[in-house]
Scaffold this active site. Sequence first.
Site, PDB file in Angstrom:
ATOM      1  N   TYR A   1       0.841  -1.204   0.000  1.00  0.00           N
ATOM      2  CA  TYR A   1       0.000   0.000   0.000  1.00  0.00           C
ATOM      3  C   TYR A   1       0.876   1.254   0.000  1.00  0.00           C
ATOM      4  O   TYR A   1       0.679   2.163  -0.821  1.00  0.00           O
ATOM      5  CB  TYR A   1      -0.907  -0.022   1.236  1.00  0.00           C
TER       6      TYR A   1
HETATM    7  N1  LIG Z   1      -9.698   5.171   4.468  1.00  0.00           N
HETATM    8  C1  LIG Z   1      -8.456   5.554   4.750  1.00  0.00           C
HETATM    9  O1  LIG Z   1      -7.992   5.454   5.900  1.00  0.00           O
HETATM   10  C2  LIG Z   1      -7.589   6.151   3.691  1.00  0.00           C
HETATM   11  C3  LIG Z   1      -6.435   6.828   4.085  1.00  0.00           C
HETATM   12  C4  LIG Z   1      -5.604   7.350   3.098  1.00  0.00           C
HETATM   13  C5  LIG Z   1      -5.918   7.210   1.774  1.00  0.00           C
HETATM   14  N2  LIG Z   1      -7.051   6.546   1.418  1.00  0.00           N
HETATM   15  C6  LIG Z   1      -7.314   6.383  -0.012  1.00  0.00           C
HETATM   16  O2  LIG Z   1      -8.536   7.010  -0.349  1.00  0.00           O
HETATM   17  C7  LIG Z   1      -9.168   6.284  -1.408  1.00  0.00           C
HETATM   18  C8  LIG Z   1     -10.576   5.930  -1.005  1.00  0.00           C
HETATM   19  O3  LIG Z   1     -10.541   5.115   0.145  1.00  0.00           O
HETATM   20  P1  LIG Z   1     -11.858   4.810   1.001  1.00  0.00           P
HETATM   21  O4  LIG Z   1     -11.459   4.931   2.412  1.00  0.00           O
HETATM   22  O5  LIG Z   1     -12.988   5.593   0.477  1.00  0.00           O
HETATM   23  O6  LIG Z   1     -12.023   3.250   0.684  1.00  0.00           O
HETATM   24  P2  LIG Z   1     -13.358   2.435   0.353  1.00  0.00           P
HETATM   25  O7  LIG Z   1     -12.949   1.004   0.436  1.00  0.00           O
HETATM   26  O8  LIG Z   1     -14.474   2.913   1.196  1.00  0.00           O
HETATM   27  O9  LIG Z   1     -13.638   2.832  -1.165  1.00  0.00           O
HETATM   28  C9  LIG Z   1     -12.790   2.424  -2.199  1.00  0.00           C
HETATM   29  C10 LIG Z   1     -13.640   2.117  -3.399  1.00  0.00           C
HETATM   30  O10 LIG Z   1     -12.762   1.710  -4.461  1.00  0.00           O
HETATM   31  C11 LIG Z   1     -13.460   0.694  -5.183  1.00  0.00           C
HETATM   32  N3  LIG Z   1     -12.544  -0.120  -5.955  1.00  0.00           N
HETATM   33  C12 LIG Z   1     -11.647  -1.039  -5.509  1.00  0.00           C
HETATM   34  N4  LIG Z   1     -11.067  -1.664  -6.546  1.00  0.00           N
HETATM   35  C13 LIG Z   1     -11.611  -1.136  -7.666  1.00  0.00           C
HETATM   36  C14 LIG Z   1     -11.413  -1.370  -9.054  1.00  0.00           C
HETATM   37  N5  LIG Z   1     -10.536  -2.290  -9.497  1.00  0.00           N
HETATM   38  N6  LIG Z   1     -12.129  -0.636  -9.927  1.00  0.00           N
HETATM   39  C15 LIG Z   1     -13.006   0.300  -9.492  1.00  0.00           C
HETATM   40  N7  LIG Z   1     -13.243   0.547  -8.205  1.00  0.00           N
HETATM   41  C16 LIG Z   1     -12.547  -0.151  -7.290  1.00  0.00           C
HETATM   42  C17 LIG Z   1     -14.158  -0.110  -4.099  1.00  0.00           C
HETATM   43  O11 LIG Z   1     -15.199  -0.911  -4.651  1.00  0.00           O
HETATM   44  C18 LIG Z   1     -14.646   0.970  -3.171  1.00  0.00           C
HETATM   45  O12 LIG Z   1     -15.951   1.386  -3.470  1.00  0.00           O
HETATM   46  C19 LIG Z   1      -8.303   5.049  -1.682  1.00  0.00           C
HETATM   47  O13 LIG Z   1      -7.466   5.304  -2.781  1.00  0.00           O
HETATM   48  C20 LIG Z   1      -7.489   4.930  -0.405  1.00  0.00           C
HETATM   49  O14 LIG Z   1      -6.273   4.275  -0.602  1.00  0.00           O
HETATM   50  C21 LIG Z   1      -7.904   6.023   2.343  1.00  0.00           C
END
Ligand SMILES: NC(=O)c1ccc[n+]([C@@H]2O[C@H](COP(=O)([O-])OP(=O)(O)OC[C@H]3O[C@@H](n4cnc5c(N)ncnc54)[C@H](O)[C@@H]3O)[C@@H](O)[C@H]2O)c1
Length: 230
Positions: free
Chosen positions: A137
């Site tokens: 990640y």
């Molecule tokens: N939640 C956290 O703590 C956090 C922290 C830092 C960064 N982020 C980043 O923010 C972004 C959103 O995270 P989130 O917390 O909303 O996660 P989440 O899991 O709630 O949402 C992520 C979405 O991406 C979709 N996804 C996964 N693989 C996919 C694919 N191959 N094609 C299309 N869609 C796909 C999933 O179905 C999901 O709806 C991500 O890139 C994550 O790495 C999240």
Amino acid sequence: MLTYPDGATALVTGGASGIGAACAKRLSDDGVRVVTADIAAGADERLDVTDPDAVDSLRTRLGRVDILVNSAGVVGPSAPLVDVGLEEWRRTFRINVDGTFLLCRAFVPGMVEAGWGRVVNLASIAAKDGNPGQSAYSASKAAVIALTKSLGKEVATTGVLANVVAPAAVESPMNAGTDPAILARSQSLTPMARMGRPEEIAELVAWLSSTALSFSTGAVYDASGGRASY
Ligand SMILES: NC(=O)c1ccc[n+]([C@@H]2O[C@H](COP(=O)([O-])OP(=O)(O)OC[C@H]3O[C@@H](n4cnc5c(N)ncnc54)[C@H](O)[C@@H]3O)[C@@H](O)[C@H]2O)c1
């Protein structure tokens, strides 16, 4: 009140959940036409961001997109690097890095042609810090930062601005499967001593997507409750 070009369309990947869903709502509340795309049910468009043909076909269907928010992502394996399988490593990169690359490659040319566009890519504080137990990640999100820096410079004089948001841990479905020890570590490193909310990240994404942004590209904006790593 933020403003956007008249009739602006935003494409939000990962828009069915968490931060992507909050970004979609925030932009929509501001009057932007928003299309969400996700591999999961509940989005306007079903899209696997790792599939180049599907991305190209979405571009053909949607036409011009003015704002691209790449929020689709996975946390990948929670394990020491020496225990990570190659396929889990590659899958994390396929979704987080290849997906962001493919969407930018497909939609930025239309923005350049129009002379205006905003790209916001979701990375993570993990990209700067290198979270133990999250090597795939962390490395994939570092790649998202670097590709955005390159893109931002490449289009710097075109009216298209591409930037990164790097959140610390956020209360979203993504963290349902995250090792509790990793979340506890993140919280202990966060001066505000709490996780972020998707709406708080969306606020910054909206600003980076708006006409208010004018002199930043290839930049990384932390949304991390004060957690910093340089
Ligand atoms: N939640 C956290 O703590 C956090 C922290 C830092 C960064 N982020 C980043 O923010 C972004 C959103 O995270 P989130 O917390 O909303 O996660 P989440 O899991 O709630 O949402 C992520 C979405 O991406 C979709 N996804 C996964 N693989 C996919 C694919 N191959 N094609 C299309 N869609 C796909 C999933 O179905 C999901 O709806 C991500 O890139 C994550 O790495 C999240």
